[in-house]
Structures are given as C-alpha cells and as structure tokens.
Scaffold this active site. Structure first.
Site, PDB file in Angstrom:
ATOM      1  N   LYS A 156      67.343 -40.435  12.569  1.00  0.00           N
ATOM      2  CA  LYS A 156      67.297 -41.684  11.599  1.00  0.00           C
ATOM      3  C   LYS A 156      66.137 -42.555  11.891  1.00  0.00           C
ATOM      4  CE  LYS A 156      70.261 -45.671   9.945  1.00  0.00           C
ATOM      5  NZ  LYS A 156      71.586 -46.244  10.363  1.00  0.00           N
TER       6      LYS A 156
ATOM      7  N   CYS B  83      72.156 -43.361   6.066  1.00  0.00           N
ATOM      8  CA  CYS B  83      72.299 -44.471   5.896  1.00  0.00           C
ATOM      9  C   CYS B  83      71.366 -45.319   5.344  1.00  0.00           C
ATOM     10  CB  CYS B  83      73.360 -44.960   6.956  1.00  0.00           C
ATOM     11  SG  CYS B  83      74.569 -46.248   6.482  1.00  0.00           S
TER      12      CYS B  83
ATOM     13  N   GLU C 120      77.805 -40.213   8.801  1.00  0.00           N
ATOM     14  CA  GLU C 120      77.190 -40.735   9.728  1.00  0.00           C
ATOM     15  C   GLU C 120      78.025 -41.178  10.988  1.00  0.00           C
ATOM     16  OE1 GLU C 120      74.038 -44.511  10.526  1.00  0.00           O
ATOM     17  OE2 GLU C 120      75.603 -44.542   9.049  1.00  0.00           O
TER      18      GLU C 120
END
Length: 267
Positions: A113, A147, A44
């Site tokens: 994300k 994540c 990330e």
C-alpha cells in the site's frame, strides 16, 4: 484478451485480529461460489481488520510458511481462479499492508500500500510502498490498489504504453468506514471514468475493534462510470460479474480520452 473476465467479490464482516477465524469465515463464503470465476477479491486486511498492532498480528511473509498465504494458494488452486486481498505482513524487520495476488498455479506477487492513512497512525506502524503492480489474467491487465490510495488519482492514472492502456481493470480493496461512504462511492466512479477502465471496489462490513462501523458499499463499475452491480449495504455477501472486452474496447475506440491525457512522470 479473453472475451469476458469473470470477477467475484466477497464483502464480509471481519473478525477483529483473528486470522484463523477469518480464514474459516471466508471458507464458508468461498464454498458458496458455484459458478466459474477468474478472480476473487477479498477486503483490505481481510485476516484481521484494519489493525494498528502489526507487531502482534502481522504474519511473516514466506511463500511456504505463512498460514494465510498457504490458505490463499489452496483456494486459488481449488477454484482455478486468482485470489487477492491485503494482509498485515512482516518482512525484513518491517511491516507492510500488503496486497497479495495468488494465481491458480501457486505463483505469488504483491503490492505494498502506497498511501498510508495517517489519521489512524498507519504511517507510524507500516512502511509505504512505491511501485505499481500490473497483474494479468487471460490477457486482461489489472491494477490492484488499497483503500486510501483511492484519494490520490495521480497514483492510479492509466496511460498508454506503445498505444495500449496500462491496465483494463482497477481494484480497490478497503476497510473504508461508513462515516465516509459518500466520498468512497463518488471517488470509485471518478477513478473508473478518468482511467477508462472497469473497476472493483471491495469493502468490508460490520464493526471493528476500535468501534468503527463499515457499510460495505462494494461495487462493480464499467468504464463509463456506471454501476454494473452494487452490493447490499451492511450485509455479508458474494457477488459475481462479467466484464466484457468488446464493450471496453469499443468504448475506448469511439471515445479515446486516454490519447489526450497529459504526459507526465512521478518524481
């Protein structure tokens, strides 16, 4: 589906808020790849670390002008492999923690994300995505996520579409701190088991500009929730793993849990 999917992960110590230096660092790792691979996974925000200063470090998203995207395209072409990882980008006056997927032919797609880490103020600096993206390599279907998405199983839920699973491989690229390494490890195994898919968990190592420490704990996991490889903690390294189509399909055929899953839609 190709008999094997060869995947490579690069667990690295990121240089804080320095895209040029990080690209040079990853150049060294990418040059070390001596075997054929289909997919290369980076962490990330691999150009900057998990920075909450997008107005200063984000790159404007443009296929021809964005330096890190041009770099990814060059490496994808050179290694004849897809390459993916997330980058802080600006588009239309808004900032995104954007996972970028580049194919060897230069084709670019992306996933924004979904779950922003409010404890670090990510939700105040970046816009949330709302669409799952499924990529394909040689007939393998791949779902890349970022994540904090790991903590939310509904978002990653695999399901049958006309009798076939939505994806075969689940990816989480991350900057997941060492202090929370226990849930990282447990949740990765859970996501592989419940979705009956191979899984790649690719995290960073080192210390970032806010003094957070990262132990990596990257891994390749099979659809039974068993480790195929665990990266060495606190160490920058490159690892490659073959995922077997026969093994995956045989397990799904003998133990078809996805056919018994609850049918639901997200509002």
């Amino acid at each position: 589906m190709k008999k094997e999917l060869i995947v490579t992960g690069i667990q690295a110590d990121l240089i804080w808020e320095n895209p040029e230096a990080n690209r040079a660092m990853f150049d060294t790792h990418l040059k070390s790849i001596s075997e054929d691979t289909d997919l290369i996974v980076l962490p990330e925000m691999f150009t900057t670390g998990f920075s909450m200063e997008p107005m200063r470090i984000a790159e404007t998203f443009h296929p021809e002008k964005m330096a890190s995207l041009k770099w990814m395209r060059a490496w994808a072409s050179s290694l004849n492999a897809c390459i993916t990882g997330s980058i802080a980008v600006e588009e239309g006056g808004m900032y995104y923690n954007r996972l970028i997927w580049v194919s060897p032919d230069g084709t670019v797609s992306h996933y924004n994300k979904r779950h922003l880490f409010q404890m670090a103020g990510e939700h105040k600096q970046y816009e949330s995505g709302n669409t799952i993206v499924i990529e394909q390599i040689h007939g393998w279907k791949i779902c890349p996520l970022v994540c904090y998405d790991l903590r939310f199983p509904i978002w990653s839920r695999n399901k049958l579409i006309e009798g076939d699973p939505m994806y075969d491989v689940l990816i989480y690229v991350a900057n997941w701190p060492a202090v929370r390494s226990a849930p990282w490890k447990k949740l990765l195994l859970a996501r592989a088991i419940e979705n009956q898919a191979y899984l790649i968990g690719l995290n960073r190592v080192g210390t970032d500009g806010t003094t957070l420490q990262y132990s990596g704990d990257s891994c390749f996991v099979n659809s039974r929730g068993e480790y195929l490889q665990e990266f060495t903690p606190n160490t920058s390294e490159v690892r490659t793993q073959a995922f077997s189509a026969n093994e995956l399909l045989d397990f799904r055929d003998k133990f078809p849990v996805l056919s018994d899953a609850d049918d639901f839609q997200m509002l």
